[in-house]
Design a protein around this motif. Structure first.
Motif, PDB file in Angstrom:
ATOM      1  N   ASP A 169      52.598 -24.790  -8.187  1.00 57.16           N
ATOM      2  CA  ASP A 169      51.824 -25.189  -7.016  1.00 57.16           C
ATOM      3  C   ASP A 169      50.752 -24.149  -6.691  1.00 57.16           C
ATOM      4  N   GLU A 170      51.154 -22.844  -6.760  1.00 64.51           N
ATOM      5  CA  GLU A 170      50.201 -21.783  -6.456  1.00 64.51           C
ATOM      6  C   GLU A 170      49.024 -21.821  -7.420  1.00 64.51           C
ATOM      7  N   ALA A 194      62.809 -25.043  -8.407  1.00 59.45           N
ATOM      8  CA  ALA A 194      61.959 -24.775  -7.244  1.00 59.45           C
ATOM      9  C   ALA A 194      61.096 -23.535  -7.455  1.00 59.45           C
ATOM     10  N   ILE A 195      61.673 -22.509  -8.078  1.00 58.22           N
ATOM     11  CA  ILE A 195      60.922 -21.272  -8.320  1.00 58.22           C
ATOM     12  C   ILE A 195      59.738 -21.531  -9.249  1.00 58.22           C
ATOM     13  N   ARG A 221      55.386 -21.024 -15.169  1.00 60.25           N
ATOM     14  CA  ARG A 221      55.032 -19.988 -14.193  1.00 60.25           C
ATOM     15  C   ARG A 221      55.074 -18.624 -14.858  1.00 60.25           C
ATOM     16  N   ASP A 241      46.840 -24.690  -6.577  1.00 57.90           N
ATOM     17  CA  ASP A 241      46.039 -24.385  -5.388  1.00 57.90           C
ATOM     18  C   ASP A 241      44.850 -23.499  -5.739  1.00 57.90           C
ATOM     19  N   GLN A 295      47.358 -33.126  -7.400  1.00 60.18           N
ATOM     20  CA  GLN A 295      48.452 -32.426  -6.720  1.00 60.18           C
ATOM     21  C   GLN A 295      49.373 -33.416  -6.032  1.00 60.18           C
ATOM     22  N   LEU A 321      56.792 -33.577  -6.083  1.00 65.73           N
ATOM     23  CA  LEU A 321      57.720 -32.548  -6.566  1.00 65.73           C
ATOM     24  C   LEU A 321      58.525 -33.066  -7.744  1.00 65.73           C
ATOM     25  N   GLN A 353      62.594 -13.560  -6.747  1.00 69.99           N
ATOM     26  CA  GLN A 353      63.182 -14.847  -6.394  1.00 69.99           C
ATOM     27  C   GLN A 353      64.403 -15.152  -7.264  1.00 69.99           C
ATOM     28  N   ASP A 384      57.074 -11.153  -8.299  1.00 70.94           N
ATOM     29  CA  ASP A 384      57.485 -12.125  -7.287  1.00 70.94           C
ATOM     30  C   ASP A 384      58.555 -13.070  -7.827  1.00 70.94           C
ATOM     31  N   GLU A 402      57.115 -23.780  -7.550  1.00 74.00           N
ATOM     32  CA  GLU A 402      56.333 -23.031  -6.565  1.00 74.00           C
ATOM     33  C   GLU A 402      55.179 -22.303  -7.250  1.00 74.00           C
ATOM     34  N   GLY A 403      55.494 -21.695  -8.395  1.00 74.41           N
ATOM     35  CA  GLY A 403      54.443 -21.005  -9.145  1.00 74.41           C
ATOM     36  C   GLY A 403      53.390 -21.976  -9.652  1.00 74.41           C
TER      37      GLY A 403
END
Length: 391
Positions: free
Chosen positions: A31-32, A24-25, A115, A35, A95, A100, A124, A120, A28-29
């Motif tokens: 995904d950022e 997940a960590i 990532r 984005d 995306q 996921l 985490q 950050d 998330e990176g």
């Protein structure tokens, strides 16, 4: 490898917790970053849109002013829906389409998500390790070592697992030691711990394993207040062919320990394993009783007990640290055995114990069978804890 497979299977709750957290960590990176990329592309898209728009909008602009009076003529404006695809949501599709699961499986673009290891991400990771009962100090130390020389680099989940597993193994390597066997006969091993930690079962397994290795073993059922503990040891003793010395219920356990030493000496035993009643570390009267057992044993042999094993229940989490602290002061604990790793969703407390106390970890248990207690292997444990595949 058989025990590692069993360890990994039975530590599934623990490893999947860490594994899912790491996935997940990193996701998330990823995904950022996606984005950011999408926002850059969208920022560039409005400039390109006006160029394509004139071709479709010019004919529409000519038709709209003239047919204003008549109601039927707006229908030729049906080209307007055709103009809607021009914003082209295609940049967003990469995306959505993988999802996921697709990202975690590395299906997006055929490569695993990565990532940047930044502040950050480190924060985490620290929170994830603390949630796994590793403790604040140990979690900070482990993540700091992971970041050394790698800060600012892009890492995949697999690479993070490898780094984390290596750091955990490095912390635990110095404490991974089997129970030492001395020339002294009998070697007196006192087994202590709180209620329900698995002392009696651990003694039975150790006795059976040492007997199978050719050692002459004697067991003393020093938990004279719990009939079930005596019966359990007798079952193990019968199974392994090891004599179990008992005393009437409610007898003084210190006296039994003294008599057991005399008997073991007479029998030429290599090992004398002494069970003790479970006691909470905050009960001063019970802890004093344990101190009395140690004093009486030393009247018989001033060097005894030669080993004092503290059996810890993995499901107690951070409370295990308090138990080690208290028992070490009163009974001079020489080594640890961690049981019930199959019953916890957090196996990180063993890392915290190794980091804080540096006491030898002789064995770990993941079940009730005799082969469910095995010598502690730091690399296998770290791999199982982080979900790292070592096949």
């Amino acid at each position: 490898m058989a025990f590692f497979t069993k360890l990994k299977d039975r530590l599934f709750k623990s490893s999947s917790k860490l594994e899912d957290g790491l996935d997940a960590i990193v996701a998330e990176g990823a995904d950022e970053k996606a984005d950011e990329k999408a926002s850059v592309e969208n920022a560039a898209a409005p400039e390109a849109a006006p160029e394509a728009a004139p071709q479709v909008s010019e004919p529409v602009a000519e038709e709209v002013p003239t047919p204003q009076p008549t109601a039927p003529e707006p229908k030729p404006a049906a080209p307007k829906p055709v103009a809607e695809p021009i914003p082209e949501p295609e940049p967003e599709k990469p995306q959505k389409s993988p999802g996921l699961l697709g990202r975690l499986m590395g299906r997006a673009g055929g490569t695993a998500p990565r990532r940047v290891l930044d502040d950050d991400m480190l924060e985490q990771l620290e929170e994830l390790l603390i949630a796994s009962d590793m403790g604040v100090d140990t979690a900070l130390r482990v993540t700091a070592n992971m970041a050394e020389g790698r800060f600012g680099k892009r890492l995949s989940t697999q690479e993070i697992k490898e780094l984390l597993s290596a750091e955990i193994a490095r912390v635990m390597e110095p404490v991974a030691k089997p129970l030492p066997i001395y020339a002294k006969r009998p070697q007196v091993v006192l087994v202590v711990g709180v209620n329900g930690s698995g002392k009696t079962t651990t003694i039975g397994k150790l006795a059976s394993q040492f007997k199978a290795a050719g050692k002459n073993v004697v067991i003393a059922a020093g938990d004279t207040f719990r009939a079930a503990a005596v019966e359990q040891l007798q079952v193990w003793g019968d199974r392994a062919g090891v004599p179990v010395l008992t005393a009437p219920e409610g007898s003084d356990p210190a006296s039994l320990a003294f008599d057991a030493m005399t008997r073991a000496e007479a029998d030429g035993a290599d090992l004398l394993l002494i069970d003790t009643a479970g006691r909470l570390q905050n009960r001063a009267d019970l802890m004093e009783e344990l101190a009395k057992i140690v004093r009486v044993i030393r009247k018989k042999d001033e060097t005894a007990p030669h080993n004092t094993l503290l059996v810890l229940d993995a499901t107690t989490g951070q409370n295990a640290l308090n138990q080690v602290d208290t028992f070490q002061k009163l009974a001079d604990v020489s080594g640890l055995v961690m049981t019930k790793l199959d019953g916890t969703a957090k196996g990180g407390v063993l890392v915290a114990l190794a980091d804080k106390f540096g006491l030898p970890i002789h064995a770990i248990g993941v079940g009730e069978q005799i082969d469910d207690l095995a010598p502690f292997d730091p690399e296998e444990f770290a791999a199982a804890l982080t979900g790292l595949d070592r096949s």
